[in-house]
Design a protein around this motif. Structure first.
Motif, PDB file in Angstrom:
ATOM      1  N   GLY A  87      -0.219   0.605  -4.464  1.00 40.98           N
ATOM      2  CA  GLY A  87       0.637  -0.333  -5.167  1.00 40.98           C
ATOM      3  C   GLY A  87       2.107  -0.111  -4.844  1.00 40.98           C
ATOM      4  N   PHE A  88       2.522   1.148  -4.806  1.00 38.53           N
ATOM      5  CA  PHE A  88       3.911   1.502  -4.510  1.00 38.53           C
ATOM      6  C   PHE A  88       4.279   1.086  -3.082  1.00 38.53           C
ATOM      7  N   VAL A  89       3.447   1.501  -2.113  1.00 38.90           N
ATOM      8  CA  VAL A  89       3.774   1.299  -0.706  1.00 38.90           C
ATOM      9  C   VAL A  89       3.699  -0.170  -0.315  1.00 38.90           C
ATOM     10  N   ILE A  90       2.711  -0.903  -0.829  1.00 37.54           N
ATOM     11  CA  ILE A  90       2.593  -2.319  -0.487  1.00 37.54           C
ATOM     12  C   ILE A  90       3.819  -3.085  -0.986  1.00 37.54           C
ATOM     13  N   CYS A  91       4.241  -2.800  -2.202  1.00 38.71           N
ATOM     14  CA  CYS A  91       5.422  -3.475  -2.732  1.00 38.71           C
ATOM     15  C   CYS A  91       6.653  -3.133  -1.901  1.00 38.71           C
ATOM     16  N   MET A  92       6.784  -1.881  -1.521  1.00 41.17           N
ATOM     17  CA  MET A  92       7.926  -1.445  -0.724  1.00 41.17           C
ATOM     18  C   MET A  92       7.926  -2.087   0.656  1.00 41.17           C
ATOM     19  N   SER A  93       6.769  -2.096   1.315  1.00 39.43           N
ATOM     20  CA  SER A  93       6.709  -2.582   2.688  1.00 39.43           C
ATOM     21  C   SER A  93       6.771  -4.102   2.784  1.00 39.43           C
ATOM     22  N   CYS A  94       6.451  -4.810   1.692  1.00 40.65           N
ATOM     23  CA  CYS A  94       6.424  -6.275   1.721  1.00 40.65           C
ATOM     24  C   CYS A  94       7.730  -6.907   1.269  1.00 40.65           C
ATOM     25  N   TRP A  95       8.645  -6.104   0.729  1.00 42.36           N
ATOM     26  CA  TRP A  95       9.871  -6.694   0.188  1.00 42.36           C
ATOM     27  C   TRP A  95      10.667  -7.383   1.295  1.00 42.36           C
TER      28      TRP A  95
END
Length: 374
Positions: A87-95
């Motif tokens: 959840g953390f990484v997907i949100c970070m990488s998709c911003w």
């Protein structure tokens, strides 16, 4: 990672700080630790391997290495750790990315190592029969899509069940990515998805339960809230979402122990999960930013291949080698061997195949765009 003007204004208005950008090396290390927890659990801490006459060790592993078993029996929590980090990484990488970029990034990240794992595990089952049942060819081929759970087809390797949870999360989050990621939209997504996940088990609606993913939703939501803390700073709303995720998570931990694991205690599981969440809060608030060890990047790269290939192949090796050396040494040797293989998969499979896939997908989407203008 730079934020948009509107997002920067929100961060300033809320008293938060903007993300400093750059790689969070410590998350790579956490991911590898989680993968190792799961591997040790599968080899020496499951209910299956603690049964008399089991196919892996032939006798209860708690009799062979009791201390290792007591510790390994909690290693399954590594999966919940994976979900939070996802959840953390997907949100970070998709911003700031478009839906097309999000789709391409997920395909090139997930499929190359997965295709290798399906082929590798199937080859092991053919070469060394008798421990695990081998699927029919048509079922193996469908596994290559990663969508077999949606067609009620068994997994080539039992660990693939987590990928089904990940894929459903990506599909839901793609809606927010298409709208454009903002603090407000991600918070609303967390609240709506969380409410759906709470209602799904009592709704008697199979489709809602399939989409809401009540078994995993709140772990992903915790990761999303933690990333918002990292990007915009902490506030009461984000702490409330994280607290709700902890409350729902501790309930789910207990359910999993009763229904699946049956080898560990609820209190110990909650302590481990709570300690992990607190550590992730420290990561989100920047207390681990000074950790910039380059080898952690390699550690993170090994995680996904290791997770995919370790279970069926590893337990099959234990079955054949269990009488050749000390059980603890055997587990260590097998894990070390799979770490080496994971590095080779990353270098020789993931990197080149990902480049080919990215080039092909970019060309395909460019053609779609041009066709739409024609």
């Amino acid at each position: 990672m730079p934020s948009r003007v509107g997002e920067g204004k929100h961060a300033a208005a809320s008293g938060g700080r903007r993300s400093r950008g750059g790689r969070l090396y410590v998350i790579d290390g956490i991911r590898l630790v989680a993968a190792l927890m799961v591997a040790v659990h599968h080899y020496a801490g499951t209910w299956r391997v603690d049964q008399p006459g089991n196919a892996i060790w032939d006798r209860p592993v708690s009799e062979i290495m009791p201390t290792v078993f007591r510790l390994a029996s909690y290693g399954w929590i590594g999966v919940e750790i994976f979900f939070v980090i996802s959840g953390f990484v997907i949100c970070m990488s998709c911003w700031g990315r478009t839906p097309r970029q999000f789709f391409v990034s997920r395909v090139i990240r997930l499929y190359p190592a997965y295709w290798f794992a399906v082929a590798f595990t199937t080859a092991v089952l053919i070469a060394v029969p008798g421990v695990w049942e081998r699927l029919r060819l048509r079922e193996v081929l469908l596994n290559l899509t990663m969508l077999q759970s949606g067609s009620a087809v068994p997994n080539v390797d039992g660990v693939y069940w987590t990928l089904w949870s990940e894929l459903r999360f990506y599909l839901l989050f793609l809606v927010v990515v298409a709208m454009g990621l903002t603090y407000r939209r991600v918070v609303v997504f967390c609240c709506v998805w969380g409410a759906a996940a709470m209602l799904a088990p009592v709704s008697d609606l199979h489709l809602l339960e399939l989409v809401a993913n009540p078994d995993g939703a709140w772990y992903f939501i915790a990761g999303l809230a933690l990333y918002l803390m990292h990007r915009f700073g902490q506030d009461l709303l984000l702490w409330g979402i994280l607290a709700m995720a902890w409350l729902m998570g501790q309930l789910e931990l207990g359910n999993r122990i009763e229904e699946v694991e049956r080898v560990s205690g609820w209190r110990g599981s909650v302590v481990i999960f709570t300690a992990f969440l607190l550590f992730m809060v420290a990561v989100a608030l920047g207390y681990t930013d000074r950790i910039r060890w380059k080898w952690l990047v390699t550690a993170g790269a090994l995680t996904y291949p290791l997770y995919l290939i370790h279970y069926v192949a590893g337990t099959t090796l234990i079955n054949r080698l269990r009488d050749t050396m000390d059980a603890r040494l055997l587990v260590a040797v097998i894990i070390a061997g799979f770490l080496v293989l994971s590095w080779l998969v990353h270098r020789c499979v993931e990197r080149p195949v990902s480049r080919l896939l990215k080039g092909g997908l970019d060309t395909s989407f460019a053609r779609l765009r041009n066709a739409g203008n024609g």
